[in-house]
Scaffold this active site. Structure first.
Site, PDB file in Angstrom:
ATOM      1  CG  HIS A  43      -2.156   6.208   2.178  1.00 43.57           C
ATOM      2  ND1 HIS A  43      -2.685   7.299   1.531  1.00 43.57           N
ATOM      3  CD2 HIS A  43      -1.723   5.365   1.207  1.00 43.57           C
ATOM      4  CE1 HIS A  43      -2.584   7.116   0.219  1.00 43.57           C
ATOM      5  NE2 HIS A  43      -1.994   5.959  -0.006  1.00 43.57           N
ATOM      6  CG  ASP A  72      -6.886   3.959   5.780  1.00 42.31           C
ATOM      7  OD1 ASP A  72      -7.382   3.022   5.121  1.00 42.31           O
ATOM      8  OD2 ASP A  72      -5.938   4.644   5.377  1.00 42.31           O
ATOM      9  CD  GLN A 111      -3.013  -1.696   1.926  1.00 38.58           C
ATOM     10  OE1 GLN A 111      -3.016  -2.887   1.606  1.00 38.58           O
ATOM     11  NE2 GLN A 111      -2.831  -0.736   1.038  1.00 38.58           N
ATOM     12  CE  LYS A 152      -5.475   0.729  -1.492  1.00 35.61           C
ATOM     13  NZ  LYS A 152      -4.272   0.888  -2.316  1.00 35.61           N
ATOM     14  CB  CYS A 207       0.791   7.668  -0.263  1.00 41.65           C
ATOM     15  SG  CYS A 207       0.567   7.875  -2.008  1.00 41.65           S
TER      16      CYS A 207
END
Lengths: 149, 414
Positions: free
Chosen positions: B127, B205, B208, B231, B371
């Site tokens: 991202h 990261d 997700q 999220k 993104c």
């Protein structure tokens, strides 16, 4: 699908076979513009003779709406005077494809439909200002382009 | 859903927005969960309750409301730590989202630890939030930014990491746990092992990943981990940076201001203890506190059940989607190797046209570059469509998506 169609035969056809697709080398007017959020990206090329638009081409990538509207715009302005084209309104373009309803129904997709008109207005503005040194003729094209959507 | 206490129906009934009709009275089919998830009534009620009954600033005043709010705020920190198997709550720093968490590391750690000649490694499927901060850092310091490429299955070519690490110059490897576009699950254990051997720090990261699978930071062995609350059923404006205490203690603060100080004099200041050193200003008190309700909700369902449900839906969707005329599906195309995310395109049809047609049927998918423009360049497309699933999605909803995609093929005569 809702009552106001977007994906008409005409739009699909134009998106498959865009009109005036290609590039003009060293054109009198060249404007690149894109919609960063959806990824439509076009280059508009225009040649003029005196005040008359003699040649128009565009290339780039975009959705069906963008491709169809840009195609139709190039068809509409070819052979016209810059003065005439300067006064083009959103509806002049949208109504050709039956997309006037987008102004109300889809603030997102209207950007795809009007990208080419925005590029054209900016392009003519810089032609008058930068090449012809005629800010008067350019009028408020820049503001108009900026506020199209 | 494999849960004994929670059926899919009862989960769905907790989400008021799922009762909505959109676009000519079509039931909402929400498949844009990788962008943000919907909120259960428990989270919505918690926000109302907070403002109705407890609202106060935290950490300073001694009145009753301030104490209640402070206690609730710190309780969330404890919840997050427990959820991720982190032993020391001082390692949990609240920020506004994954993006801020990564920027915090890039500024507060990067500026002091990355120099000219060093290498920072990221990947092609990141991202922008895990690319741009490293571009800024490497441009400013004269360090070099390198990418791990992806193969045709959308998986990382880790042998490239070996090459970079062999130079001995790699200071940091920044990689997403699960790709937000392809859904690819990164082999973070393998990457961490490689980094340890080469003495490089590793940032993950997890935006997700944490919402969709069990993440055990306590046993993972990375150095930094970032994710967002919105999220995973929680409110927007809340994110978490986890980092090792030894590293955080040596880092200079990110933002200066209230709450992050111990003593301020005219020309010098001493920093507050962890984690407050990195939480300048009034934090997003209400939303952090309400994040508790989201974690409780997911904990009750069980993260293994969440993951299994998504595997089942992804498997079902991949099977059906592969039969749609003219479709191209990106990524691993293997439910075991990817999160509940499927990116796809139609030959010669722009993703925005696809999204508009399915939207008319009430189906919310995302179209765009997500993104992840570096990845789009790699795939040689301007954009993709993405359907992403969560705990409340059903096979019937996947069917509505598939019908809509068939419609796209029909409209565009594919």
């Amino acid at each position: 699908m809702s009552a106001d169609p977007i994906y008409t035969e005409m739009i699909i056809e134009y998106s498959r076979n865009p009109s005036n697709f290609g590039k003009i080398e060293n054109p009198h007017i060249h404007r690149h513009d894109s919609n960063p959020l959806c990824g439509d990206s076009i280059d508009l090329y225009v040649n003029v003779d005196g005040n008359k638009i003699t040649e128009v081409k565009f290339d780039g990538k975009g959705c069906a709406i963008c491709m169809a509207c840009t195609s139709v715009l190039t068809e509409m302005i070819k052979g016209k005077n810059l003065e005439e084209v300067k006064n083009f309104k959103k509806d002049d373009l949208l109504s050709e494809l039956g997309l006037e309803h987008l102004i109300k129904t889809s603030p997102v997709r209207i950007k795809c439909a009007l990208l080419s008109l925005k590029a054209l207005k900016y392009g003519i503005y810089s032609y008058f200002v930068d090449k012809m040194n005629d800010t008067e003729a350019a009028g408020n094209l820049k503001e108009e382009a900026a506020s199209l959507y | 859903m494999q849960s004994t206490t929670y059926s899919l129906d009862s989960i769905r009934s907790d989400f008021p927005v799922l009762e909505r009709k959109v676009r000519d009275n079509k039931p909402l089919v929400y498949l844009d969960n990788a962008a943000t998830t919907q909120k259960p009534i428990q989270v919505i009620d918690a926000i109302t309750d907070y403002y109705k009954n407890h609202n106060s600033n935290i950490h300073r005043a001694v009145h009753a409301l301030a104490e209640e709010s402070t206690e609730a705020f710190e309780a969330t920190r404890g919840k997050v730590a427990k959820f991720l198997n982190v032993a020391d709550t001082r390692e949990i720093i609240f920020v506004k989202g994954t993006t801020e968490a990564i920027n915090l590391v890039a500024y507060a750690w990067g500026r002091d630890n990355v120099q000219k000649g060093d290498i920072v490694v990221t990947t092609e499927y990141e991202h922008h939030s895990n690319i741009v901060p490293w571009q800024l850092l490497t441009q400013e310091t004269g360090a070099e930014l390198k990418y791990i490429d992806i193969d045709e299955n959308g998986e990382l070519m880790l042998e490239q990491l070996d090459e970079y690490l062999a130079t001995g110059k790699v200071k940091l490897v920044a990689v997403s746990h699960v790709s937000n576009v392809l859904g690819t699950i990164t082999d973070v254990k393998e990457i961490i092992k490689k980094c340890k051997n080469a003495d490089a720090k590793i940032l993950i990261d997890g935006a997700q990943a944490v919402p969709h699978m069990k993440v055990d930071i306590g046993n993972l062995g990375c150095d930094f981990y970032a994710f967002s609350a919105h999220k995973m059923l929680g409110p927007t404006g809340v994110g978490v940076l986890w980092a090792r205490k030894e590293i955080l203690e040596k880092m200079r603060p990110f933002l200066g201001g209230g709450d992050m100080i111990r003593e301020v004099h005219k020309y010098e200041t001493t920093w507050n203890d962890l984690p407050y050193k990195f939480e300048a200003g009034t934090p997003n008190v209400a939303d952090v506190i309400c994040f508790t309700a989201a974690i409780d909700y997911l904990t009750k369902i069980g993260m293994d059940n969440v993951r299994n449900h998504e595997i089942e839906l992804t498997k079902y969707a991949l099977e059906k989607m592969s039969k749609v005329k003219g479709i191209v599906i990106y990524g691993p195309k293997d439910p075991e190797k990817q999160g509940g995310v499927i990116s796809f395109n139609f030959k010669d049809v722009h993703p925005h046209d696809v999204a508009t047609i399915v939207d008319k049927n009430g189906v919310a998918i995302r179209s765009g570059h997500h993104c992840a423009q570096v990845l789009m360049e790699k795939l040689e497309v301007p954009a993709t469509n993405r359907a992403s699933f969560y705990i409340y999605n059903t096979k019937q909803e996947v069917d509505v998506l598939i019908d809509s995609l068939d419609q796209v093929a029909k409209v565009f005569k594919l």
